[in-house]
Design an enzyme around this catalytic site. Structure first.
Site, PDB file in Angstrom:
ATOM      1  N   ASP A  32      30.258  -7.174 -49.967  1.00 24.10           N
ATOM      2  CA  ASP A  32      29.487  -7.956 -48.766  1.00 24.10           C
ATOM      3  C   ASP A  32      28.751  -9.181 -49.464  1.00 24.10           C
ATOM      4  O   ASP A  32      27.693  -8.986 -49.922  1.00 24.10           O
ATOM      5  CB  ASP A  32      28.889  -7.281 -47.951  1.00 24.10           C
ATOM      6  CG  ASP A  32      29.433  -6.366 -46.845  1.00 24.10           C
ATOM      7  OD1 ASP A  32      30.388  -6.879 -46.035  1.00 24.10           O
ATOM      8  OD2 ASP A  32      29.346  -5.108 -46.958  1.00 24.10           O
ATOM      9  N   ASP A 167      34.240  -3.817 -38.882  1.00 25.65           N
ATOM     10  CA  ASP A 167      33.368  -3.711 -39.757  1.00 25.65           C
ATOM     11  C   ASP A 167      32.116  -3.583 -39.420  1.00 25.65           C
ATOM     12  O   ASP A 167      31.507  -4.376 -38.544  1.00 25.65           O
ATOM     13  CB  ASP A 167      33.323  -4.909 -40.886  1.00 25.65           C
ATOM     14  CG  ASP A 167      32.450  -5.200 -41.937  1.00 25.65           C
ATOM     15  OD1 ASP A 167      31.564  -3.759 -42.174  1.00 25.65           O
ATOM     16  OD2 ASP A 167      32.265  -5.896 -42.760  1.00 25.65           O
TER      17      ASP A 167
HETATM   18  C1  DX5 Z   1      27.342  -5.738 -42.419  1.00 26.83           C
HETATM   19  C2  DX5 Z   1      28.538  -5.717 -43.691  1.00 26.83           C
HETATM   20  C3  DX5 Z   1      29.095  -4.194 -43.410  1.00 26.83           C
HETATM   21  C4  DX5 Z   1      28.369  -3.100 -43.710  1.00 26.83           C
HETATM   22  C5  DX5 Z   1      28.981  -1.880 -43.095  1.00 26.83           C
HETATM   23  O1  DX5 Z   1      27.061  -7.084 -42.669  1.00 26.83           O
HETATM   24  O2  DX5 Z   1      29.645  -6.750 -43.530  1.00 26.83           O
HETATM   25  O3  DX5 Z   1      30.149  -4.287 -44.251  1.00 26.83           O
HETATM   26  O4  DX5 Z   1      27.986  -3.051 -45.200  1.00 26.83           O
HETATM   27  O5  DX5 Z   1      28.007  -0.865 -43.545  1.00 26.83           O
HETATM   28  P1  DX5 Z   1      27.874   0.292 -42.389  1.00 26.83           P
HETATM   29  O6  DX5 Z   1      29.210   1.109 -42.340  1.00 26.83           O
HETATM   30  O7  DX5 Z   1      26.795   1.154 -43.053  1.00 26.83           O
HETATM   31  O8  DX5 Z   1      27.603  -0.215 -41.205  1.00 26.83           O
HETATM   32 ZN    ZN Z   2      31.277  -6.435 -44.565  1.00 24.85          ZN
END
Ligand code: DX5
Ligand code: ZN
Length: 206
Positions: A32, A167
């Protein structure tokens, strides 16, 4: 169901997390990238992504939460498997063509409050749509269930070979909604990385 593991919440223990993903059955490692402009947070410089590439055995799924098209070009030079950037920053398909010419699969991400109408001009040109089910910027937020109806509406109009990924806030409960909506892939962070046994958690999502 394909599973892409986000290591965002493990930023301070990154090498250990990448090694755990290596040893798991994850399909991709999700990185990310945040520029402090499109989102408040700032993470994963080009140098850090290069470090990940040097130890990762999984294909890279890079999610760019960035405003400037020049930044997208910089990360494209790292040649990930998927390079996903946000529909909210596009004016035309120029950057999509640029990335595709490098032989990289292109994903388009869409924020929870953005209309799916924004995606239609590009659906024949990209490989993946990444539906954000949280406000982008941080891991560990609750899943926004409204995204499910959005995905279902979108799928009625989308080419059948377009990969649908979700996501944010994915866990053993919300995964059933994603399956019901017909998703092909999920990005999961804290649900997996909070565990010592990544594979056990990945299995719960398959
Ligand atoms: C949020 C990111 C995600 C995040 C997901 O901005 O794009 O990829 O890391 O994390 P979880 O699964 O903990 O919501
Ligand atoms: Zn992400």
């Amino acid at each position: 169901m394909k599973v892409s593991v986000s290591v965002l919440s493990e930023y301070d223990r990154l090498i250990a997390a990448v090694k755990k993903v290596n040893e798991s059955t994850a399909d991709f490692i999700h990185v990310d990238v945040m520029d402090g402009k499109f989102v408040d947070n700032e993470k994963f410089s080009v140098e850090v992504v290069k470090d990940i590439i040097s130890i990762s055995k999984k294909p890279l799924d890079v999610h760019l939460m960035v405003k400037d098209l020049e930044t997208i070009k910089k990360y494209a030079l790292l040649k990930p498997e998927y390079l996903t950037f946000h529909v909210e920053v596009l004016n035309d398909r120029g950057i999509i063509d640029y990335v595709k010419k490098l032989g990289i699969k292109v994903g388009l991400a869409i924020n929870p409050e953005t209309s799916i109408n924004e995606l239609y001009p590009y659906i024949d040109d990209v490989d993946l749509i990444l539906f954000m089910s949280v406000k982008p910027g941080y891991g560990g937020q609750p899943f926004k269930e409204e995204v499910i109806d959005k995905i279902k509406s979108f799928k009625k109009m989308a080419p059948s070979d377009l990969v649908i990924s979700v996501d944010g806030g994915i866990n053993d409960k919300t995964i059933s909604l994603c399956k019901y909506a017909g998703c092909d892939m999920v990005v999961a962070g804290s649900f997996i990385t909070n565990s010592d046994n990544y594979d056990e958690k990945i299995r719960e999502l398959r």
